[in-house]
Design an enzyme around this catalytic site. Structure first.
Site, PDB file in Angstrom:
ATOM      1  N   SER A 413     -10.295  -2.502   5.961  1.00  0.00           N
ATOM      2  CA  SER A 413      -9.208  -3.714   5.650  1.00  0.00           C
ATOM      3  C   SER A 413      -8.022  -3.443   6.288  1.00  0.00           C
ATOM      4  CB  SER A 413      -8.950  -4.132   4.099  1.00  0.00           C
ATOM      5  OG  SER A 413      -7.838  -4.923   4.135  1.00  0.00           O
ATOM      6  N   TYR A 439      -5.873  -0.163  -3.983  1.00  0.00           N
ATOM      7  CA  TYR A 439      -6.763  -0.973  -3.003  1.00  0.00           C
ATOM      8  C   TYR A 439      -6.543  -0.409  -1.586  1.00  0.00           C
ATOM      9  CZ  TYR A 439      -8.808  -4.511  -0.037  1.00  0.00           C
ATOM     10  OH  TYR A 439      -9.602  -5.012   1.016  1.00  0.00           O
TER      11      TYR A 439
END
Length: 580
Positions: A413, A439
């Protein structure tokens, strides 16, 4: 101590609140401090018993919150005027020490909270130029979600991003006011603690005393009394030179150079595979029954590949694939938080003797708001997104080697820009947990894993890639953010419909799957590995601090994400965690 009354003070707001620079008055606040230093002679004469007692060679600045922002500018941080685009430097050379209390962290990628648009000047803050020595004081529970999703670590950016010498005091349990209150009738704090305030006063005063008089042991004494033992108020870290940060510029040769694939951000997985014949190709896709994973599975299968999906709930996965018209896709149980399940899945593949040409590590855990650990005590995002896939990939190595040319694709990501690996505390056993920080750590781990794998296994014909698919609304991962956050980030409109704008990273699932499929199959990547891709090409390296807005989500490669030393270190850490 001199405390100026800036134009932004409440008592002046009715007089100057209409000015264009209101309400922050960021430029005049810093200029006020320089004006004070210019007029020290007048101040000295105006205050009884002060004459002759001011040493102009020992000047420090201290500030809390927005005052900390002002102090950081005086210590050398730079900003960009959002109205003119002009780079602004307000460093005051007469100030030689600083104390930043709960000060704003760096701008750019990490300034992404739901109110970030209200303070565009903070988005431009660059702390990498703040070279003046300083003590950075950050609350262990200072989670300023209105400004950032990074969690309490954001307030330590002045330590982590700025060059040394710097000292970080993490106040255990401290929130934004660090135990204090703004006034007798204030209700803006929930951690009021006179003892904590007293400890911070003692530590900051002792720091400055020793900073200006190195033979004075006040700082050492205060540290021993207040930051050690079971009743410690805080934790101290110190660095004396430039410190690696998530925005350092790499001097190591790299391969993050776009190759001109001919595809665009709007290309779909079907576009990438148009005319391709994958008959005889065997692929495993973790989480390949939902979201982006489903579209990866669809594209590979429709091009002729034989695909096995790894899913925690095989029955549910089979139903989803059947509904999608992919009845021929095989499903096997795979729980990335269960080492035994991972081993069993890999054993089933190896027992067939079938070569594995493509492994797409796509499954991911939606970020939980509260800290969750697996049965080993590992934080679930790191354990699922990285460690489970690490174990699986190592176990499937014989099948990958047998393919005589295999690719491992880790779905990462743009969040990899936000964090390095938390080497001393990857599972938030010491620091306060924040879902965004966890994350981001898992996503930079995906990239570093690909770099290390390619370095180690390329000679065996196994190449590693990491991919940013884009931001896809509707997946379980992104939907976990909630409607308000998605609306603020420009990912949905007022009616709740996804905003599709591929050039700005907002994609459909089929567009998101495209770069994954490109990494897994494109002949343009032959002989290239250990790279991070986006928009169907190798992403360029970009260490500039760039804002995340409703219209822009920077996602290029960052030096810390492809650093070979960090990649090797993560590999060794991951092996140790699996052995434990």
């Amino acid at each position: 101590m001199i405390q100026p009354n800036h134009l932004g003070a409440p008592r002046l707001s009715n007089l100057v609140g209409h000015r264009p620079e209101a309400p922050l008055f960021w430029r005049s606040r810093a200029e006020d401090m320089s004006a004070v230093l210019d007029r020290l002679d007048e101040i000295e004469q105006a205050v009884p018993q002060l004459a002759g007692r001011m040493d102009r060679t020992e000047v420090a600045v201290a500030g809390h919150s927005l005052g900390g922002f002002t102090a950081s500018l005086l210590l050398g941080a730079r900003i960009t005027d959002p109205d003119t685009g002009e780079e602004v430097r307000l460093q005051e050379s007469r100030i030689t020490q600083g104390v930043l209390l709960a000060a704003p962290g760096g701008g750019g990628d990490t300034f992404d909270g739901f109110r970030a648009h209200q303070a565009p000047i903070l988005r431009t803050l660059d702390l990498t130029t703040m070279a003046t020595p300083a003590l950075v004081v950050a609350g262990g529970k200072d989670d300023s979600q209105h400004w950032t999703t990074m969690g309490p670590n954001w307030h330590a950016d002045a330590y982590r991003l700025a060059p040394g010498p710097k000292t970080l005091l993490t106040v255990l349990g401290g929130e934004h006011l660090l135990g204090a209150v703004q006034g007798h009738d204030s209700i803006e704090t929930t951690d009021g603690s006179p003892d904590r305030v007293a400890a911070i006063v003692e530590l900051t005063a002792s720091y400055l005393r020793t900073a200006f008089t190195p033979d004075d042991r006040a700082w050492h004494t205060a540290q021993q009394a207040l930051t050690t033992g079971p009743g410690a108020f805080g934790r101290i870290e110190t660095k004396q030179s430039a410190h690696p940060s998530t925005r350092r510029t790499s001097s190591v040769p790299h391969r993050q150079h776009p190759i001109g694939s001919g595809f665009t951000a709007a290309s779909t997985a079907a576009d990438v595979l148009a005319g391709a014949d994958l008959t005889g190709t065997y692929a495993v896709v973790t989480g390949g029954h939902a979201g982006i994973g489903l579209e990866v599975t669809r594209a590979l299968a429709e091009a002729g590949a034989s695909v096995t999906v790894g899913a925690r709930d095989p029955e549910r996965a089979t139903a989803a694939l059947t509904e999608a018209g992919l009845e021929a896709v095989a499903v096997d149980r795979l729980d990335l938080l269960d080492p035994a399940s991972i081993s069993a899945f890999a054993d089933h593949r190896l027992q067939t003797g079938r070569p594995l040409h493509v492994l797409v590590n796509c499954a991911a855990a939606p970020p939980p708001k509260q800290l969750q650990r697996d049965s080993r005590g590992y934080e679930v995002q790191f354990a699922t997104n990285h460690l489970g896939h690490f174990q699986l990939t190592l176990a499937l190595r014989p099948a990958l080697r047998a393919a005589g040319g295999a690719r491992v694709v880790n779905v990462s990501s743009g969040a990899q820009r936000f964090s390095d690996i938390r080497w001393d505390d990857p599972h938030f056993q010491r620091d306060e947990y924040h879902q965004g920080a966890a994350y981001a750590q898992s996503k930079v781990a995906n990239v570093l894993f690909a770099v290390a794998l390619d370095h180690r296994w390329a000679e065996e014909g196994i190449r590693g890639y990491a991919v940013h698919p884009g931001v896809i609304v509707g997946t379980a991962l992104n939907s976990a953010a909630g409607r308000d956050a998605l609306l603020a980030e420009g990912l949905i409109d007022e009616s709740g419909r996804p905003v599709i704008d591929p050039e700005r990273g907002k994609k459909t699932p089929r567009q998101g799957a495209a770069t994954i499929v490109f990494a897994a199959t494109s002949p343009l990547l032959t002989g290239i590995g250990g790279v991070y891709l986006k928009d169907n090409d190798i992403a360029p390296l970009d260490d500039e601090v760039r804002p995340v807005t409703a219209h822009s989500a920077p996602a290029d490669a960052a030096s810390h994400s492809i650093d070979p030393e960090s990649a090797q270190r993560l590999w060794e850490l991951s092996e140790d965690l699996l052995r434990s």
